[in-house]
Motif scaffolding. Structure first.
Motif, PDB file in Angstrom:
ATOM      1  N   ALA A   1      43.284  49.448  46.266  1.00  0.00           N
ATOM      2  CA  ALA A   1      43.350  48.564  47.202  1.00  0.00           C
ATOM      3  C   ALA A   1      44.642  48.011  47.605  1.00  0.00           C
ATOM      4  N   SER A   2      45.170  47.878  48.830  1.00  0.00           N
ATOM      5  CA  SER A   2      46.466  47.371  49.050  1.00  0.00           C
ATOM      6  C   SER A   2      46.723  46.012  48.602  1.00  0.00           C
ATOM      7  N   ASP A   3      48.202  45.762  48.580  1.00  0.00           N
ATOM      8  CA  ASP A   3      48.638  44.528  48.190  1.00  0.00           C
ATOM      9  C   ASP A   3      48.196  43.190  48.973  1.00  0.00           C
ATOM     10  N   GLU A   4      48.023  43.750  50.369  1.00  0.00           N
ATOM     11  CA  GLU A   4      47.551  42.691  50.930  1.00  0.00           C
ATOM     12  C   GLU A   4      46.023  42.477  50.811  1.00  0.00           C
ATOM     13  N   ALA A   5      45.284  43.215  50.626  1.00  0.00           N
ATOM     14  CA  ALA A   5      43.767  42.974  50.173  1.00  0.00           C
ATOM     15  C   ALA A   5      43.870  42.260  48.825  1.00  0.00           C
ATOM     16  N   LEU A   6      44.402  42.874  48.011  1.00  0.00           N
ATOM     17  CA  LEU A   6      44.561  42.082  46.628  1.00  0.00           C
ATOM     18  C   LEU A   6      44.911  40.593  46.921  1.00  0.00           C
ATOM     19  N   MET A   7      45.939  40.168  47.364  1.00  0.00           N
ATOM     20  CA  MET A   7      46.278  39.054  47.905  1.00  0.00           C
ATOM     21  C   MET A   7      45.399  38.182  48.383  1.00  0.00           C
ATOM     22  N   ALA A   8      44.564  38.993  49.305  1.00  0.00           N
ATOM     23  CA  ALA A   8      43.350  37.936  49.919  1.00  0.00           C
ATOM     24  C   ALA A   8      42.618  37.570  48.852  1.00  0.00           C
TER      25      ALA A   8
END
Lengths: 179, 111
Positions: free
Chosen positions: A5-12
């Motif tokens: 998972a991308s960092d952005e997806a994880l941050m969401a």
């Protein structure tokens, strides 16, 4: 979702309180974050404090984080740099002899090459530690961690020309110290 | 984010710096960071916090009751003063504030 998972997806997911996603983010970026903090603050204990403070801020501020504003890594490393500089300023004037001794290489039994390598490491560490904080951050980001100048400038929140000026002055000081 | 500018890669000073690798983080550092962070509450965005505060302020009548009463009294006072200044006392009409003050003063003068 998971390791890929991308960092952005994880941050969401972190924004919704997902502890698993947060753990993945920490494990993914801890190595580089710790390396930056260690270079900037100069000792392991303060580096761990700085990294812990920065990652805690990531957790606390995750619901307010806006993905379009900047890349997650730029935001994270900016927090790491800011927290590290704050740590230096807080500790300025304190003589932390124990921490300094802890960072010295062990010169016990070992080959001549090992001893020479340890001495070289200590010389470089001391020379970098003697730089003013912003020059040290610039050297850490550009030379040790190999960010491009525009990336490093974005992390530091300065113009590229200002970063290049910091690097020129830092190289001059390092040459004087190391050569 | 892994490719540095090429302008100084041939510089012996920079090669010398890059030859030094920092110590890796402690094995349990990630665990400690996660455990510490998860004990902290997450901070909601300002808009959400404002919305929640307004919702509570208007939705729960007993919430911040003293503040609400003070606010109401303040509005009444401002209304009276603005009304008084804007209109001005008509001939033969007693101003309510002056009347109140006059009544108080008269009452205080009594032996």
């Amino acid at each position: 979702m998971g390791q890929q998972a991308s960092d952005e997806a994880l941050m969401a997911r972190v924004a919704t309180g997902d502890a698993g996603a947060y753990r993945l983010l920490v494990e993914r970026h801890l190595g580089r974050a710790h390396a930056i903090a260690l270079r900037v603050v100069g000792n392991r204990a303060d580096a761990e404090d700085a990294v812990q403070g920065a990652f805690t801020k990531v957790w606390v501020s995750a619901p307010s984080w806006q993905p379009g504003r900047a890349a997650f890594t730029t935001w994270l490393y900016r927090i790491i740099v800011t927290t590290s500089i704050d740590t230096i300023r807080r500790r300025r004037g304190e003589i932390d002899a124990d921490a300094a001794l802890e960072e010295l290489p062990d010169e016990g039994p070992g080959s001549e090459a090992q001893v020479a390598a340890a001495q070289e490491a200590e010389r470089v560490r001391a020379a970098v530690a003697a730089l003013p904080a912003r020059q040290r951050v610039a050297v850490t980001l550009c030379y040790f961690e190999e960010f491009t100048n525009p990336e490093a400038a974005q992390i530091m929140g300065v113009h590229v020309k200002a970063l290049e000026g910091l690097l020129v002055r830092a190289r001059k000081l390092l040459r004087r110290t190391l050569e | 984010m892994n490719h540095a500018d090429d302008s100084h890669t041939d510089d012996p000073l920079i090669r010398r710096l890059r030859a030094q690798h920092p110590a890796p983080p402690a094995a349990d550092l990630a665990q400690r960071i996660v455990a510490h962070a998860l004990r902290q509450p997450q901070r909601q965005p300002l808009s959400q916090r404002l919305h929640a505060a307004l919702y509570r302020f208007f939705g729960e009548w007993h919430y911040a009751l003293t503040f609400k009463a003070g606010l109401l009294a303040g509005f009444v006072l401002v209304g009276l003063v603005v009304g008084h200044l804007g209109r001005g006392p008509a001939a033969g009409e007693l101003d309510p504030v002056a009347l109140a003050l006059g009544t108080t003063a008269a009452w205080e003068l009594q032996p």
